[in-house]
Design a protein around this motif. Structure first.
Motif, short mmCIF file in Angstrom:
data_model
loop_
_atom_site.label_atom_id
_atom_site.label_comp_id
_atom_site.label_asym_id
_atom_site.label_seq_id
_atom_site.Cartn_x
_atom_site.Cartn_y
_atom_site.Cartn_z
N PRO A 39 0.82 -1.22 0.00
CA PRO A 39 0.00 0.00 0.00
C PRO A 39 0.85 1.27 0.00
O PRO A 39 1.95 1.29 0.54
CB PRO A 39 -0.81 -0.13 1.29
CG PRO A 39 0.00 -1.03 2.17
CD PRO A 39 0.68 -1.99 1.25
N ASP A 40 0.30 2.30 -0.62
CA ASP A 40 1.04 3.57 -0.69
C ASP A 40 0.75 4.43 0.54
O ASP A 40 0.04 4.01 1.46
CB ASP A 40 0.71 4.32 -1.98
CG ASP A 40 -0.75 4.70 -2.09
OD1 ASP A 40 -1.33 5.13 -1.07
OD2 ASP A 40 -1.33 4.58 -3.19
N ASN A 41 1.29 5.63 0.52
CA ASN A 41 1.24 6.49 1.72
C ASN A 41 0.11 7.52 1.72
O ASN A 41 0.07 8.41 2.57
CB ASN A 41 2.58 7.21 1.90
CG ASN A 41 2.92 8.14 0.73
OD1 ASN A 41 2.09 8.38 -0.16
ND2 ASN A 41 4.14 8.65 0.71
N GLN A 42 -0.84 7.41 0.79
CA GLN A 42 -1.85 8.45 0.66
C GLN A 42 -2.77 8.54 1.88
O GLN A 42 -3.12 9.64 2.32
CB GLN A 42 -2.66 8.24 -0.62
CG GLN A 42 -1.85 8.52 -1.88
CD GLN A 42 -2.65 8.35 -3.14
OE1 GLN A 42 -3.59 7.57 -3.20
NE2 GLN A 42 -2.27 9.08 -4.18
N ARG A 43 -3.19 7.41 2.43
CA ARG A 43 -4.05 7.46 3.61
C ARG A 43 -3.29 8.00 4.83
O ARG A 43 -3.84 8.74 5.64
CB ARG A 43 -4.63 6.06 3.91
CG ARG A 43 -5.70 5.63 2.92
CD ARG A 43 -6.12 4.19 3.14
NE ARG A 43 -6.71 3.99 4.45
CZ ARG A 43 -8.01 4.20 4.74
NH1 ARG A 43 -8.84 4.61 3.80
NH2 ARG A 43 -8.47 3.99 5.95
N LEU A 44 -2.02 7.65 4.91
CA LEU A 44 -1.21 8.19 6.00
C LEU A 44 -1.02 9.69 5.83
O LEU A 44 -1.00 10.44 6.83
CB LEU A 44 0.16 7.50 6.03
CG LEU A 44 0.19 6.05 6.54
CD1 LEU A 44 1.59 5.50 6.43
CD2 LEU A 44 -0.32 5.97 7.97
N GLU A 45 -0.88 10.14 4.61
CA GLU A 45 -0.75 11.58 4.34
C GLU A 45 -1.97 12.33 4.88
O GLU A 45 -1.84 13.39 5.50
CB GLU A 45 -0.61 11.81 2.84
CG GLU A 45 -0.62 13.26 2.41
CD GLU A 45 -0.98 13.42 0.95
OE1 GLU A 45 -1.41 14.53 0.58
OE2 GLU A 45 -0.84 12.45 0.18
N PHE A 46 -3.16 11.78 4.65
CA PHE A 46 -4.40 12.40 5.13
C PHE A 46 -4.37 12.55 6.65
O PHE A 46 -4.70 13.61 7.19
CB PHE A 46 -5.59 11.53 4.70
CG PHE A 46 -6.91 11.96 5.27
CD1 PHE A 46 -7.64 12.97 4.68
CD2 PHE A 46 -7.42 11.33 6.40
CE1 PHE A 46 -8.87 13.37 5.21
CE2 PHE A 46 -8.64 11.72 6.94
CZ PHE A 46 -9.37 12.74 6.34
N LEU A 47 -3.96 11.49 7.33
CA LEU A 47 -3.90 11.53 8.79
C LEU A 47 -2.80 12.46 9.28
O LEU A 47 -2.99 13.25 10.21
CB LEU A 47 -3.68 10.12 9.33
CG LEU A 47 -3.51 9.99 10.85
CD1 LEU A 47 -4.73 10.52 11.59
CD2 LEU A 47 -3.24 8.52 11.22
N GLY A 48 -1.65 12.39 8.65
CA GLY A 48 -0.52 13.20 9.07
C GLY A 48 -0.78 14.68 8.96
O GLY A 48 -0.30 15.47 9.80
N ASP A 49 -1.53 15.08 7.96
CA ASP A 49 -1.89 16.48 7.80
C ASP A 49 -2.65 16.98 9.03
O ASP A 49 -2.43 18.10 9.51
CB ASP A 49 -2.74 16.64 6.54
CG ASP A 49 -3.22 18.07 6.34
OD1 ASP A 49 -2.39 18.96 6.17
OD2 ASP A 49 -4.46 18.28 6.35
N ARG A 50 -3.55 16.13 9.56
CA ARG A 50 -4.33 16.50 10.74
C ARG A 50 -3.50 16.50 12.01
O ARG A 50 -3.65 17.37 12.87
CB ARG A 50 -5.53 15.56 10.90
CG ARG A 50 -6.74 15.93 10.06
CD ARG A 50 -6.51 15.70 8.59
NE ARG A 50 -7.59 16.22 7.76
CZ ARG A 50 -7.50 16.29 6.44
NH1 ARG A 50 -6.39 15.92 5.80
NH2 ARG A 50 -8.51 16.77 5.73
#
Length: 227
Positions: A39-50
């Protein structure tokens, strides 16, 4: 999952040793190389932004207990925007450990501002999931502390400030024109020009259009305020 020597060195630069190393690997995985088993990092990016937003909001409040919301918001925005995340990513050499597909790698993905900014947010999320909020908070503050301390009282981005300057004088909004694009395709350098209705203009050069526009706007605003 075991980390490579390069990834372990990155942990040291980051300031967090992962208990679940798979989280770091996922945070470093771009969609150009992802698959059903990777899996890529896009879902983590969403969380990390918050997570980043909460840490920075607290830090900005603590740094100036008297500032009104109208002053706090521009400071917050300056600290969490993609360009700032990319700056931090460059400082800790995140690009050297990004996992990219061949085409993205060949096009200079390790230096692209958007990829670096997104990956930085994903790494923050990985720290949060691995060690909790306090761990993420400590890492963010360690890499953002100087930026928080040196932030101008009026931290509006330059393009916003120039537009407000123009509106106050009933000018049309500033325009931005690409003057030149130099360098190889994988590492272009852009020269952008900011223009005002009164004919004034300034140019700036940077590795991305957004950064060049900001620099040109800043130069033009400084010139206008002196005249």
């Amino acid at each position: 999952m075991k980390l490579s020597a390069e990834q372990k060195a990155f942990e040291e630069r980051l300031g967090h040793r992962f208990a679940a190393s798979g989280l770091l690997i996922r945070a470093l995985t771009h969609s150009s190389i992802s698959s059903s088993t990777r899996p890529d990092n896009q879902r983590l990016e969403f969380l990390g932004d918050r997570v980043l937003g909460l840490v920075i909001a607290e830090a900005v409040l603590d740094a100036d207990e008297r500032a009104a919301e109208g002053r706090l918001a521009p400071r917050f925005n300056a600290l969490v925007r993609k360009e700032t995340c990319a700056e931090v990513a460059r400082e800790i050499e995140l690009g050297t450990v990004l996992r990219l597909g061949r085409s993205e790698m060949m096009s200079g993905g390790r230096r692209k501002e958007a990829l670096l900014g997104d990956a930085m947010e994903a790494v923050i999320a990985a720290i949060y999931l691995d060690g909790g909020y306090e761990a993420a908070r400590q890492v963010v503050l360690s890499h953002w502390r100087n930026r928080i301390a040196e932030l101008d009282e009026d931290a509006r981005d330059a393009k916003t400030a120039l537009q407000e300057w123009a509106q106050a004088r009933r000018f049309s909004p500033p325009s931005y024109v690409e003057i030149a694009r130099d360098g190889p395709d994988h590492a272009p350098v852009f020269t952008m020009e900011a223009r005002l209705q009164n004919g004034a203009s300034e140019r700036a050069t940077a590795p991305s259009k957004r950064v060049a526009e900001q620099a040109a706007a800043r130069a033009l605003l400084e010139r206008m305020e002196k005249e």
